[in-house]
Structures are given as structure tokens and as C-alpha cells.
Scaffold this motif. Structure first.
Motif, short mmCIF file in Angstrom:
data_model
loop_
_atom_site.label_atom_id
_atom_site.label_comp_id
_atom_site.label_asym_id
_atom_site.label_seq_id
_atom_site.Cartn_x
_atom_site.Cartn_y
_atom_site.Cartn_z
N LYS A 20 9.51 27.01 18.79
CA LYS A 20 8.22 26.92 18.10
C LYS A 20 7.62 25.59 18.54
O LYS A 20 8.21 24.54 18.35
CB LYS A 20 8.41 26.94 16.59
N ASP A 25 -4.90 21.39 20.13
CA ASP A 25 -5.80 22.01 21.09
C ASP A 25 -7.18 21.39 20.94
O ASP A 25 -7.54 20.88 19.88
CB ASP A 25 -5.87 23.52 20.83
N CYS A 47 -2.12 23.86 16.41
CA CYS A 47 -1.64 25.20 16.76
C CYS A 47 -0.13 25.25 16.67
O CYS A 47 0.55 24.24 16.84
CB CYS A 47 -2.04 25.54 18.19
N GLU A 48 0.39 26.46 16.45
CA GLU A 48 1.82 26.73 16.52
C GLU A 48 2.00 27.97 17.37
O GLU A 48 1.34 28.98 17.14
CB GLU A 48 2.42 26.95 15.14
N THR A 49 2.87 27.88 18.35
CA THR A 49 3.12 28.99 19.25
C THR A 49 4.62 29.24 19.32
O THR A 49 5.40 28.31 19.47
CB THR A 49 2.56 28.69 20.67
N GLY A 51 7.74 31.40 21.26
CA GLY A 51 8.04 32.12 22.49
C GLY A 51 9.31 31.60 23.13
O GLY A 51 9.98 30.71 22.61
N MET A 65 5.63 35.08 25.52
CA MET A 65 5.50 35.58 24.15
C MET A 65 5.70 37.08 24.06
O MET A 65 5.95 37.62 23.00
CB MET A 65 4.13 35.20 23.60
N MET A 76 1.98 31.50 27.64
CA MET A 76 1.13 30.41 27.17
C MET A 76 1.62 29.15 27.89
O MET A 76 2.79 28.80 27.78
CB MET A 76 1.25 30.24 25.66
N ILE A 78 1.17 25.21 28.02
CA ILE A 78 0.67 24.15 27.13
C ILE A 78 0.91 22.80 27.83
O ILE A 78 2.03 22.51 28.24
CB ILE A 78 1.39 24.16 25.77
N CYS A 83 1.65 18.58 23.20
CA CYS A 83 2.74 18.99 22.31
C CYS A 83 3.08 17.88 21.33
O CYS A 83 3.28 16.73 21.71
CB CYS A 83 3.99 19.35 23.11
#
Length: 130
Positions: A20, A25, A47-49, A51, A65, A76, A78, A83
Motif C-alpha cells: 500500500k 499527487d 492518494c493510496e494505491t 498493488g 493492480m 501505476m 509513481i 511517495c
């Protein structure tokens, strides 16, 4: 799926850890009524992504993802300096093992819920007949 390192993976979770990523962004705001000049980062979007972390270097990380043999994978990328935090949720290759452990518990709970629903429906049916 095959990446440029010739690592081949049949399923997600076999190349890198599930993570996570919390990251900032860029944001565009229209008709803003105030700008926080003392803390401009307030205007960024947090944001939280989730994958699988499949590639990284000093400038970027790449998460997968979703993957499909017919459509490829959704990624994605990044920028690393965007981060804020990277949390490892599952180590490489452990997600399937963990799923197999909890799947039986989930199925048992769903069956129990279904049995209770059926019993409740039966009680309502008999009470209407009286």
C-alpha cells in the motif's frame, strides 16, 4: 505476464510484495477562495494505491493492480519522491497461501449465515400459518 527482466508470473503475487503506497499527487483546483501560502502542500491530493510492487529504481516505483492473460496488466507508476509511505501487506508468494488459510473460514461463515437466514425464513413462514 513477462516484464523486461524476463520474470514470468502466472498470477499476481509471484513477482513482488503486495504493498500500500501513500503518496501525494498534483491537484488542480478551480474557483479556489483561499490559498494556504504557509503550507502549500495542503493543496496536494493524498492518494493510496494497492498493488504488487514489480519494479523500482531511485526515481519511480511500478505497481501492478490487475492482470489478465488477454489484456495484459494495469500498472501505476509513481515518482519515488511523491511517495510518503510504502507498507508491505504481503510478502512475495504468500498471498495465495494466506487466502487458502482464510478461505475455509469465510466459506464456513457464509454457510452459517445462510443457514440462519433459512431458519429465520422458516420461522416466519410457520408463524404466518397460525
Amino acid at each position: 505476464m513477462i516484464d523486461n527482466t524476463n520474470r514470468e508470473a502466472e498470477t499476481l503475487g509471484s513477482v513482488g510484495p503486495f504493498v500500500k503506497v501513500t503518496w501525494n499527487d498534483a491537484a488542480s483546483t478551480f474557483k479556489a477562495y483561499r490559498i494556504n501560502a504557509e503550507n502549500p502542500s495542503e493543496h496536494l491530493t493524498q492518494c493510496e494505491t494497492l498493488g504488487e510492487l514489480v519494479a523500482e529504481d531511485d526515481k519511480a516505483i511500478v505497481l501492478v493492480m490487475h492482470g489478465s492473460q488477454c489484456d495484459g496488466c494495469d500498472i501505476m507508476a509513481i515518482p519515488r519522491d511523491w511517495c510518503q509511505k510504502i507498507e508491505v501487506l504481503e510478502s512475495v508468494g504468500t498471498a495465495l497461501d494466506n487466502w487458502n488459510e482464510i478461505k475455509e473460514e469465510i466459506c464456513t461463515l457464509e454457510n452459517l449465515e445462510r443457514q440462519l437466514e433459512l431458519e429465520d425464513a422458516e420461522v416466519k413462514k410457520t408463524s404466518k400459518k397460525k
